[in-house]
Each structure stands twice: as C-alpha cells, then as structure tokens.
Design a protein around this motif. Structure first.
Motif, PDB file in Angstrom:
ATOM      1  N   SER A 205      -8.604   5.832   6.678  1.00  0.00           N
ATOM      2  CA  SER A 205      -7.443   5.049   7.103  1.00  0.00           C
ATOM      3  C   SER A 205      -6.311   5.203   6.096  1.00  0.00           C
ATOM      4  N   ALA A 206      -5.094   5.280   6.605  1.00  0.00           N
ATOM      5  CA  ALA A 206      -3.914   5.326   5.739  1.00  0.00           C
ATOM      6  C   ALA A 206      -3.237   3.959   5.656  1.00  0.00           C
ATOM      7  N   ARG A 207      -3.889   2.928   6.148  1.00  0.00           N
ATOM      8  CA  ARG A 207      -3.293   1.589   6.121  1.00  0.00           C
ATOM      9  C   ARG A 207      -3.382   0.991   4.725  1.00  0.00           C
ATOM     10  N   PRO A 208      -2.250   0.601   4.131  1.00  0.00           N
ATOM     11  CA  PRO A 208      -2.308  -0.108   2.840  1.00  0.00           C
ATOM     12  C   PRO A 208      -2.857  -1.515   3.041  1.00  0.00           C
ATOM     13  N   ASP A 209      -3.571  -2.016   2.053  1.00  0.00           N
ATOM     14  CA  ASP A 209      -4.103  -3.384   2.137  1.00  0.00           C
ATOM     15  C   ASP A 209      -3.083  -4.416   1.694  1.00  0.00           C
ATOM     16  N   PHE A 210      -2.048  -3.983   0.970  1.00  0.00           N
ATOM     17  CA  PHE A 210      -0.956  -4.874   0.582  1.00  0.00           C
ATOM     18  C   PHE A 210       0.272  -4.011   0.318  1.00  0.00           C
TER      19      PHE A 210
END
Length: 328
Positions: A205-210
């Motif tokens: 996943s390339a989704r940042p957590d923050f």
C-alpha cells in the motif's frame, strides 16, 4: 563410465545455473535489504523510471548557501529519483517520507528535506528524504511523475519495514510547500493507478498512516471554478496540468490520513486559505486534524527560518503525534 559422465554433466550444469543466479542478483537492484545506513541513497526504480525512457538529463545540484557549514541545495534535471535515509540513534518504529518543496521546478533538498529529517530523527522517527522527478523536464505523463515517485517511495519503505525495524502501520509523509501539495496528493490519491507495477514492491500500500503539511498550495494554483476567473497558466505547462489534475482539498475521502497542518497568515506565495480548505475538507468527512495558522512566518520557514511564535510548530507537531497514538 556412462554414470560418471552423466554425473559430471549435471555438476557442470548446476555450477552454471548457480553462477547465473549470482550474476542476476548482482545486476538487479533489491529493495529487500538489510537496514540502510544514514545518508544512503536508494533509487526508486529497478531500471528507468516510468515515462523517463530515452530522456537525456544530467542532474544539476546547486548549493546557494553563503555559509560553508550549512547546505542549501536545489536539485533539478532529475531522472533517477531516490530516497536518502536518515536513521535515528534510538528508533521507535515510526517512519516518515519527507517531501521537499521547490515549486515543482527544483527540489529544495536541505531546508525542506534534510533539516526536517534530522528533526524527525531527534524524536526517534526514521526519515527518508524524497528526490522526485519534476513535471516540466520532459517526462511522459509529466503531471503524474511526482505521484509515481512518492507512491513508489512509500511502498519501498513499507516493503522493507521488517528489515529496517519499522512498523508498517506507522509510515507517514511530511511535506513542505509544493512538497506539501505532493504529500497531500499521496494522502488523497495513494491508490490511483499512475504506473504499471514493476515488481513485488508494488503490491504494498502507498497510503500514508499520517500526514504533516507545511504551507501547502493544495488548490490555489489549479484553474478551477472556486478560484474565480480563468487565470494565466503556470509555467511550465506540465506544472499547471499537475495542479489542475490534483486539487487535493477536493479529493479528500474518508480514507485520507489524519493530518497536521501549519502555515503563516502573512505567506505571500501560498495563501493560508489553502490550509483552511484542506482542514475543512478533512472535517467534512470526519478525519481528525489539527491546523495552526501563525500570524507571522512568511513562506518557506521550515525549521531553519522559523522565528518567533512559528518556531514552536515542530514541538506542536510532536505533541499531535503523541495524541494520535504514534508514540507509545
């Protein structure tokens, strides 16, 4: 004799196959490696970056600092995007991709890159400073190349989390100025298909957590109705096309990460309304966020140029990280 010849034949074949495997491992980059050293540069793509095929660019690095002890590099003509590693002495498992600004015409690599990485190291966060390609330098699909590089960078970090002592659920992004816009692009378009997967890294996943966004031009540069009459296009045109494609305050969803935003009310380049619009977009879909608008600070204060009240923003950001549960 037949059995001995057969045995010799298979021995030769085995040695040949083993040698080929060693050769392949030597020439093909591996993104699953032991923990990298501080200042190690890791190139993002195992070959030519997508859309940069046949492009003849020689990277240019200009240091505009008048103090030999302080670097102030601007990087252009980037054809081999990378991340540079900054490891803290005491790691806490948190990682951050640091995205410098530069108006999408250069990478302001130190003031908005390495300085930020060193601050993150001081609070235990492993930092990776992104050197991304620029949209106006001849790449195909130019408006997408910064997002291609930032997606790939976050995937490399996450795919090596176990080897590098990182928590895959605590990988964020910190962006300043146009880097803040790119960080917000990653936070709102992390799953957009902007390149063909090249290896198993792209399964991550390339989704940042923050997200941490400093004076970001989220949509002020886009020629969209909310900005009033048609404006003169930005130069180069690929830069304008990028902003038109990604007015990020209008692309927020319920899956956009928790966000900390800081800006100055007297910013002459990026109106503070950008930060307000992004904050309101987050609140509209219920994403926890924190916004700080300081009366003074101008544009590009980062850390080294932050004077007066605005100099408190890194500590405010650290406290926000505690409140959202990043630190134990």
């Amino acid at each position: 004799m037949k059995k001995n010849r057969t045995s010799d034949f298979f021995t030769i074949v085995s040695v040949f196959v083993f040698s080929i495997c060693i050769l392949i491992q030597a020439v093909i980059p591996s993104f699953a490696a032991s923990s990298p050293a501080t200042n190690e540069e890791i190139f993002l793509w195992p070959g030519v970056a997508p859309g940069s095929e046949g492009l003849n660019l020689s990277e240019i690095v200009k240091d505009e600092s008048e103090d030999p002890k302080i670097q102030s590099r601007g990087i252009t003509k980037i054809v081999k995007p990378s991340i540079t590693v900054f490891m803290p002495e005491q790691k806490n498992g948190i990682a951050a991709l640091v995205v410098p600004g530069g108006g999408y015409t250069q990478n302001v690599f130190d003031k908005e890159g390495t300085d930020i990485a060193k601050w993150l190291n001081n609070i235990g966060i492993t930092a990776f400073v992104l050197k991304s390609r620029l949209p106006g330098e001849g790449h195909a699909d130019a408006k997408h190349v910064p997002l291609q590089d930032s997606q790939r960078a976050l995937r490399i970090i996450r795919s090596n989390a176990a080897q590098w002592g990182l928590n895959t659920q605590k990988v964020g992004v910190v962006g300043l100025s146009s880097g803040g816009h790119l960080a917000s692009m990653l936070g709102t378009n992390y799953d957009k298909k902007v390149y063909v997967p090249v290896d198993p890294v792209d399964e991550e996943s390339a989704r940042p957590d923050f997200m941490v966004l400093a004076y970001p031009p989220v949509s002020t540069n886009a020629r969209i109705p909310q900005n009033g009459p048609e404006k003169t296009p930005l130069s180069p045109i690929a830069k304008q096309e990028l902003y038109d494609e990604y007015p990020t305050d209008l692309q927020i969803t319920k899956d956009t990460p928790k966000t900390f935003i800081v800006t100055a009310d007297d910013d002459p380049k990026v109106p503070s309304e950008n930060a307000v619009r992004f904050y309101m977009g987050l609140k509209k879909v219920g994403i926890p966020a924190e916004l700080h608008i300081f009366m003074n600070g101008g544009h590009g204060f980062a850390i080294r140029n932050a004077k007066g009240a605005v100099a408190a923003w890194p500590e405010l950001c650290r406290e926000w990280m505690i409140e959202i549960g990043l630190f134990k």
